[in-house]
Design a protein around this motif. Sequence first.
Motif, short mmCIF file in Angstrom:
data_model
loop_
_atom_site.label_atom_id
_atom_site.label_comp_id
_atom_site.label_asym_id
_atom_site.label_seq_id
_atom_site.Cartn_x
_atom_site.Cartn_y
_atom_site.Cartn_z
N UNK A 175 80.93 56.12 61.22
CA UNK A 175 80.72 54.71 61.57
C UNK A 175 81.76 54.17 62.54
N UNK A 176 82.79 54.93 62.83
CA UNK A 176 83.85 54.44 63.71
C UNK A 176 83.26 54.11 65.09
N UNK A 177 83.54 52.91 65.55
CA UNK A 177 83.06 52.50 66.86
C UNK A 177 81.66 51.92 66.87
N UNK A 178 80.98 51.91 65.72
CA UNK A 178 79.65 51.29 65.69
C UNK A 178 79.80 49.82 66.08
N UNK A 179 79.03 49.35 67.07
CA UNK A 179 79.34 48.06 67.67
C UNK A 179 78.88 46.82 66.91
N UNK A 180 78.00 46.96 65.93
CA UNK A 180 77.47 45.79 65.24
C UNK A 180 78.41 45.38 64.11
N UNK A 181 79.11 44.23 64.23
CA UNK A 181 80.09 43.85 63.21
C UNK A 181 79.47 43.43 61.89
N UNK A 205 76.89 45.18 60.53
CA UNK A 205 76.58 46.46 59.88
C UNK A 205 77.83 47.30 59.64
N UNK A 206 78.89 47.01 60.37
CA UNK A 206 80.12 47.79 60.29
C UNK A 206 81.28 46.80 60.13
N UNK A 207 81.36 46.20 58.94
CA UNK A 207 82.34 45.14 58.67
C UNK A 207 83.74 45.74 58.57
N UNK A 208 84.71 45.04 59.13
CA UNK A 208 86.09 45.54 59.14
C UNK A 208 86.98 44.67 58.26
N UNK A 228 102.08 37.35 45.86
CA UNK A 228 101.59 38.18 46.97
C UNK A 228 100.41 37.52 47.67
N UNK A 229 100.18 37.94 48.92
CA UNK A 229 99.04 37.46 49.70
C UNK A 229 98.57 38.56 50.63
N UNK A 230 97.34 38.43 51.12
CA UNK A 230 96.87 39.26 52.23
C UNK A 230 97.38 38.65 53.53
N UNK A 231 97.83 39.48 54.44
CA UNK A 231 98.32 38.98 55.73
C UNK A 231 97.17 38.41 56.55
N UNK A 232 96.00 39.05 56.49
CA UNK A 232 94.88 38.67 57.33
C UNK A 232 93.78 38.02 56.48
N UNK A 233 93.02 37.09 57.06
CA UNK A 233 92.01 36.36 56.27
C UNK A 233 90.76 37.16 55.95
N UNK A 234 90.44 38.18 56.76
CA UNK A 234 89.25 39.01 56.52
C UNK A 234 87.99 38.17 56.34
N UNK A 235 87.75 37.37 57.38
CA UNK A 235 86.60 36.47 57.39
C UNK A 235 85.32 37.20 57.79
N UNK A 236 84.20 36.53 57.63
CA UNK A 236 82.91 37.09 58.06
C UNK A 236 82.89 37.28 59.56
N UNK A 237 82.13 38.24 60.07
CA UNK A 237 82.03 38.42 61.51
C UNK A 237 81.45 37.19 62.20
N UNK A 238 81.89 36.95 63.42
CA UNK A 238 81.34 35.85 64.23
C UNK A 238 81.00 36.38 65.61
N UNK A 239 80.14 35.66 66.31
CA UNK A 239 79.80 36.04 67.68
C UNK A 239 80.98 35.80 68.60
#
Length: 241
Positions: A206-212, A214-217, A230-241
């Motif tokens: 799935x690496x490099x699959x362009x649809x965010x 279908x391929x959530x990061x 403790x906290x997460x450094x990044x918010x890990x929000x839903x994909x946006x256009x």
Amino acid sequence: MIFNAGQRKTYKEGEKRIYFEKVPYTEVERVPVPALEIHEKFKDKNYIVTSDVNEYIPGVTAEMVDWWWANMEKGYHLWAPGEHYGFDWIVPPCEVGYEGSVEASYEFDPCNPIPITRLNMSAYPFTDCYEHCWLSTFELEDGDMILVHMYQDEKDGIFWRSVVFLEKEVYEKNGTPFENIPEFPDHMKYESGRLNAFLPQLYELWKGHPDPWENVQYDLTTEQNPDGTWKHIYPNLAPTL
């Protein structure tokens, strides 16, 4: 669209359950670590740790595992064949991101899923944490049980720690939902031993699959706050256009 990659359960209520044997796997190395301490902020919860498993898993990276939590529909059956019967997203990460996403895991039971909700790290009660952390909860009759998978890169693999805890009052009323499941004592060892059998290949596929959608990061890197929580450094929000 249902984001499950075809991994829905294949049984209906009332049908005869078919049992499948586990596939061969290599049990990973257990790692001795100090017991976790509860942060002062959470002392009033009277948390009981019912399971704390610490291992070294070769062949995978923290980056792969971060990705896996957002894309479990792509390989849930592969993780633990014979004990993982199906998977659905109730609230998929592509819609809400990490926090508040909800999975339905048909684990041990092919008809009745376990709904598992991902939590903000503000609910993490311990003074120590690994460099990455996935935190989730599922409801019991009189309260919630919390499951932690934390991990960090080590030479040629990861240190992996799985912790289950709940409030003492809830434990005294409910016990744990796993106590009467014959497969459970070896299940965590099975999952750990299987992780490197499928995840590296799936991740590369799935690496490099362009649809965010279908391929959530995800990037579940953690950081300690000034007060020792403790906290997460990044918010890990839903994909946006």
